[in-house]
Write an enzyme that holds these catalytic residues in place. Structure first.
Site, PDB file in Angstrom:
ATOM      1  N   CYS A  29       0.820  -1.215   0.000  1.00 40.42           N
ATOM      2  CA  CYS A  29       0.000   0.000   0.000  1.00 40.42           C
ATOM      3  C   CYS A  29       0.860   1.275   0.000  1.00 40.42           C
ATOM      4  CB  CYS A  29      -0.924   0.001   1.216  1.00 40.42           C
ATOM      5  SG  CYS A  29      -1.934   1.491   1.322  1.00 40.42           S
ATOM      6  N   LYS A  56      -9.238  -9.922   5.928  1.00 41.13           N
ATOM      7  CA  LYS A  56      -9.088  -8.976   7.035  1.00 41.13           C
ATOM      8  C   LYS A  56      -9.499  -9.613   8.356  1.00 41.13           C
ATOM      9  CE  LYS A  56     -10.265  -5.224   3.874  1.00 41.13           C
ATOM     10  NZ  LYS A  56     -11.288  -4.226   3.479  1.00 41.13           N
ATOM     11  N   VAL A  69      -6.172   0.415   5.173  1.00 41.30           N
ATOM     12  CA  VAL A  69      -4.952   0.769   5.884  1.00 41.30           C
ATOM     13  C   VAL A  69      -4.411   2.061   5.258  1.00 41.30           C
ATOM     14  CG1 VAL A  69      -4.335  -1.581   6.554  1.00 41.30           C
ATOM     15  CG2 VAL A  69      -3.614  -0.730   4.314  1.00 41.30           C
ATOM     16  N   GLU A  81      -6.846   7.065   7.756  1.00 41.44           N
ATOM     17  CA  GLU A  81      -6.553   7.971   6.650  1.00 41.44           C
ATOM     18  C   GLU A  81      -5.100   8.465   6.745  1.00 41.44           C
ATOM     19  OE1 GLU A  81      -8.151   8.989   3.731  1.00 41.44           O
ATOM     20  OE2 GLU A  81      -9.341   7.246   4.279  1.00 41.44           O
ATOM     21  N   SER A  82      -4.341   8.209   5.688  1.00 40.18           N
ATOM     22  CA  SER A  82      -2.900   8.466   5.706  1.00 40.18           C
ATOM     23  C   SER A  82      -2.551   9.935   5.922  1.00 40.18           C
ATOM     24  CB  SER A  82      -2.270   7.971   4.400  1.00 40.18           C
ATOM     25  OG  SER A  82      -2.784   8.673   3.287  1.00 40.18           O
TER      26      SER A  82
END
Length: 240
Positions: A29, A56, A69, A81-82
């Site tokens: 990711c 998951k 993720v 949320e990155s």
């Protein structure tokens, strides 16, 4: 995506003391990579837990509202949320990687969103089922890199010779093309020399290098093969 082995899932821990941050991750990711880069750049003690997104675990479903993720587990609760995770890490630890000037900070946030649109374009490229669609998606990506070219100056990174939070976004983007170029003659950066230089500088940054495992190229290639899209044909042709 290919199944994650037990060895892949094991936590990579810098510090096992109570209260240490835990990053819940998936190894391919690019949004997870953003968080890992910030953690590394700021030397933040943490551990990483890798999960298989195709299977998951229940505990993950309970704490991830979007089912995605990265997640950051803290003593106060879980963040998702990155972009939110990156800014939290930046604001709560050490010297800021974001610009101090309010306009510059907002400007960087806008170009971070632009980076996310490039990732969406990359997903469109590797999901294209036939050559025509692949060519269209390729052209859209080149247009985006030309827009980025017009923004870049002469500094080593996005807008400075010092690494900033925004640079954690573009490192994972360019990493895709390292893999694409291993089986395709497509040149996505022929018209964008400043982007190509930026890409090279980011590729040399230890935090970006170390944001993925050593077998990342092989794992991404397997993921692309399993898409059964036009890009899968390019991989098979190269291997023949």
């Amino acid at each position: 995506m290919s199944k994650t082995t037990q060895a892949d899932i094991e936590s990579q821990s810098i510090d096992d003391t109570q209260g240490v941050l835990e990053l819940v991750s998936f190894d391919l990711c690019p949004y997870v990579q953003r968080a890992i880069i910030i953690l590394d750049e700021k030397n933040i003690p943490h551990k990483r837990t890798y999960i298989d997104l195709s299977n998951k675990p229940d505990w993950f479903k309970e704490i991830s509202p979007l089912g995605k993720v990265p997640l950051l587990k803290t003593e106060q609760g879980v963040l998702f949320e990155s972009a939110v995770i990156a800014e939290y890490l930046d604001e709560t630890t050490g010297a800021a990687l974001h610009p101090k000037n309010h306009f510059e900070k907002a400007h960087h946030r806008a170009w971070i969103e632009f980076g996310s649109s490039i990732l969406a374009g990359i997903a469109g490229l590797y999901s294209a089922q036939e050559h025509k669609t692949y060519t269209e998606k390729r052209a859209l990506l080149i247009t985006k890199f030309e827009q980025l070219e017009n923004k870049l100056g002469t500094s080593r990174y996005f807008s400075s010779d010092q690494f900033q939070l925004i640079d954690s976004v573009y490192g994972p983007i360019f990493r895709y093309f390292d893999v694409f170029e291993s089986f395709s003659d497509d040149n996505f950066f022929e018209s964008t020399p400043k982007v190509q230089k930026y890409r090279k500088n980011l590729a040399e940054r230890p935090s970006i290098v170390n944001a993925v495992s050593q077998n990342y190229p092989e794992r991404l290639t397997q993921f692309l093969l399993h898409k059964n899209a036009y890009i899968s044909q390019l991989i098979q042709k190269k291997a023949a």
